[in-house]
Structures are given as structure tokens and as C-alpha cells.
Design a protein around this motif. Structure first.
Motif, PDB file in Angstrom:
ATOM      1  N   ARG A  34       0.835  -1.183   0.000  1.00 22.26           N
ATOM      2  CA  ARG A  34       0.000   0.000   0.000  1.00 22.26           C
ATOM      3  C   ARG A  34       0.880   1.246   0.000  1.00 22.26           C
ATOM      4  N   GLY A  35       0.367   2.296  -0.631  1.00 24.61           N
ATOM      5  CA  GLY A  35       1.131   3.538  -0.713  1.00 24.61           C
ATOM      6  C   GLY A  35       1.247   4.219   0.641  1.00 24.61           C
ATOM      7  N   TYR A  64       0.265   6.947   1.746  1.00 28.40           N
ATOM      8  CA  TYR A  64      -0.827   7.789   2.248  1.00 28.40           C
ATOM      9  C   TYR A  64      -2.055   6.978   2.639  1.00 28.40           C
ATOM     10  N   GLU A  65      -1.943   5.655   2.526  1.00 31.20           N
ATOM     11  CA  GLU A  65      -3.050   4.791   2.941  1.00 31.20           C
ATOM     12  C   GLU A  65      -3.244   4.956   4.449  1.00 31.20           C
ATOM     13  N   SER A  66      -4.438   5.376   4.874  1.00 27.05           N
ATOM     14  CA  SER A  66      -4.570   5.768   6.281  1.00 27.05           C
ATOM     15  C   SER A  66      -5.206   4.711   7.182  1.00 27.05           C
ATOM     16  N   TYR A  67      -5.676   3.596   6.618  1.00 23.05           N
ATOM     17  CA  TYR A  67      -6.199   2.542   7.492  1.00 23.05           C
ATOM     18  C   TYR A  67      -5.096   2.059   8.417  1.00 23.05           C
ATOM     19  N   VAL A 113      -7.098  -3.024   8.831  1.00 26.41           N
ATOM     20  CA  VAL A 113      -6.858  -3.905   7.679  1.00 26.41           C
ATOM     21  C   VAL A 113      -7.129  -5.364   8.069  1.00 26.41           C
ATOM     22  N   PRO A 147      -0.715   3.441  10.801  1.00 26.85           N
ATOM     23  CA  PRO A 147      -1.289   3.431   9.442  1.00 26.85           C
ATOM     24  C   PRO A 147      -0.510   2.450   8.567  1.00 26.85           C
ATOM     25  N   GLY A 159       0.181   2.285   5.474  1.00 23.77           N
ATOM     26  CA  GLY A 159       1.096   2.859   4.484  1.00 23.77           C
ATOM     27  C   GLY A 159       2.437   3.274   5.059  1.00 23.77           C
ATOM     28  N   LYS A 160       2.497   3.385   6.383  1.00 22.47           N
ATOM     29  CA  LYS A 160       3.754   3.815   7.009  1.00 22.47           C
ATOM     30  C   LYS A 160       4.620   2.622   7.432  1.00 22.47           C
ATOM     31  N   GLN A 191       4.056  -4.881   6.376  1.00 27.52           N
ATOM     32  CA  GLN A 191       2.772  -4.904   5.670  1.00 27.52           C
ATOM     33  C   GLN A 191       2.399  -6.332   5.284  1.00 27.52           C
TER      34      GLN A 191
END
Ligand SMILES: Nc1ncnc2c1ncn2[C@@H]1O[C@H](COP(=O)(O)OP(=O)(O)OP(=O)(O)O)[C@@H](O)[C@H]1O
Ligand SMILES: [Mg+2]
Length: 233
Positions: free
Chosen positions: A92-93, A95-98, A103, A142, A144-145, A151
Motif C-alpha cells: 500500500r502507498g 498515504y493509505e490511512s487505514y 486492515v 497506518p 502505508g507507514k 505490511q
């Protein structure tokens, strides 16, 4: 022999051009309490085979069944709920905030017919799978971080939290370090054996650990299943 979980009988699948199908005359029968590894070079058709088992791709010739149900049947929707799929390109990029927890929760909430919130038992399940995958401290981050390997563990947790009967994993170790890989292999092995589940793993690298756990290895090349070693059912 137990019930077949996955059944491909002389299956042909094409993306556009049926003159050059991505899957040619592929047959594979996988039973319960089995770990089957699918390997082969880039473009061999491994992802295509997995998505055909799941019914995301339909054969133009031959027969594909998941948990005894034809993948062209309307009942496929019901048996899919008993399966989990971890696709190859999960990243995920930034800026994906989930959050990681949200998730993982999707793995459970997507099984329900009506929109619902997490129950106490859901939260417990999420915690215990996160613990097994060593991502407990990341649950509120998040997605994305997180790093690629972190991930990947989160998406593995999402796949496992549903307690699937059939687990489809496409390159699940690609970003995980060697030590993590060993513990994830062990986790998948014990999950499969304890639940009498079925796990199909696509992996470029078939090392001794994966070999120890696998009941069978499927070798693919040029859209064909060229060899199966072991006992997939
Ligand atoms: N969406 C698509 N549209 C058209 N052709 C596709 C598509 N996806 C895959 N193909 C083709 O189908 C063939 C098999 O691809 P597939 O993705 O199944 O290979 P793979 O074994 O998973 O490769 P990799 O190891 O790179 O993941 C390839 O020739 C590829 O170009
Ligand atoms: Mg692939």
C-alpha cells in the motif's frame, strides 16, 4: 482419500488471446490437511493458476472446482467465504490511512452480510493473530507507514483471522526476513495441520524449510503444470 478442496481438470485459461492461453491443460487435485507449493519462473502462470482455483478467472475449457463447487456456479460466492487470498502485489502507498488493525479487521467484517462493528471476540482474534505474526505493537499504525515486510505480515494476519478452510498465498514471504520466514512457515504449517485446512503457496524459492512442510510441489513453466512431486491429495 478426503474431500478435494481444489480441483482443476484439464483447464485452459486465457486473458485475451485463446490462441496463446496463460494456462494450458492444467490439472491439480488438492485435498485437506495439505500444504502445496507452486513454483516456476516469472510468467509461468502461477498467479493465473491460483486465481483460477479461486474462480476469479474462469476456464474457457476444462473444469475448475473449489470445495466441490464449480467456479462458474452461483454458489461460488458462499464457498469463497471459507477461503482467504493473499495477492502477490499487496503493498500500500504511504498515504493509505487505514491502521494495521483496521486492515486485519476487514478479513472478518467482509464475511458478514450486514455492515457491523467488531465484537470483543473479534478484537481478541485480531490480537492473537497479530501476536503470532509479531506485529502486535504495530496495530494502531497506518498501514502505508509500515515497511514491506511488516505490511506483508499484516496482510497474512488478515488472511488468517478469517480461519479459512483453504488459504491461497501468492509470494507471501517476498519481503519477510529469513528468521521471520521460518516462523511464518511454522505458523502456516501448524495452522494447516490443526485445522485440517488446505494451504496453497506460490513461491519462487523452495528451500528446505518449505520442502519440509509441503506435501507436494507443483512445477510450472509456460502456462503448464510440468511436474508434481509428492502427494497433493
Ligand atoms: N492481466 C493480464 N492480462 C493479460 N495477460 C496477463 C495478465 N496477467 C498475466 N498475464 C500473462 O499470463 C502469463 C502468466 O502470468 P502469471 O501472472 O500467471 O505468471 P506468474 O507465474 O505468476 O509470474 P510471476 O512469477 O512474475 O508472478 C504471462 O505471460 C502474463 O503476461
Ligand atoms: Mg505471479
Amino acid at each position: 482419500m478426503g474431500a478435494l478442496r481444489v480441483e482443476l481438470r484439464s483447464v485452459y485459461v486465457a486473458y485475451q488471446d485463446i490462441e496463446r492461453p496463460a494456462l494450458k491443460n492444467a490439472s491439480l487435485f488438492v485435498g485437506e490437511n495439505r500444504v502445496v507449493v507452486i513454483t516456476g519462473p516469472n510468467g509461468a502462470g502461477k498467479t493465473t493458476l491460483l486465481e483460477t482455483c479461486l474462480g476469479l478467472l474462469k476456464p474457457f475449457k476444462g473444469v475448475a472446482k473449489l470445495l466441490g463447487v464449480l467456479t462458474t456456479s452461483r454458489k461460488l460466492h458462499d464457498v469463497r467465504k471459507l477461503c482467504s487470498y493473499l495477492p502477490q502485489n499487496f503493498m500500500r502507498g504511504p498515504y493509505e490511512s487505514y491502521t494495521a488493525k483496521q486492515v486485519i479487521a476487514m478479513g472478518l467484517l467482509s464475511l458478514r452480510n450486514t455492515p457491523s462493528t467488531l465484537t470483543a471476540s473479534d478484537v481478541n482474534k485480531i490480537r492473537s493473530i497479530a501476536k503470532l505474526l509479531n506485529i502486535e505493537s504495530l496495530l494502531n499504525e497506518p498501514i502505508g507507514k509500515l515497511s514491506g515486510g511488516q505490511q506483508q505480515r499484516v496482510f497474512l494476519a488478515r488472511a488468517l483471522v478469517r480461519e479459512p478452510l483453504v488459504l491461497f498465498l501468492d509470494e507471501p514471504f517476498s519481503s519477510i526476513d529469513p528468521e521471520g520466514r521460518r516462523s511464518v512457515v511454522e505458523l502456516l504449517n501448524s495452522y494447516t495441520r490443526e485445522r485440517n485446512a488446505t494451504t496453497l503457496i506460490v513461491s519462487h524459492i523452495v528451500d528446505s524449510e518449505l520442502m519440509r512442510m509441503a506435501n507436494a510441489v507443483v512445477f510450472m513453466s509456460n502456462g503448464e503444470v510440468v511436474r508434481i512431486e509428492g502427494a497433493p491429495h
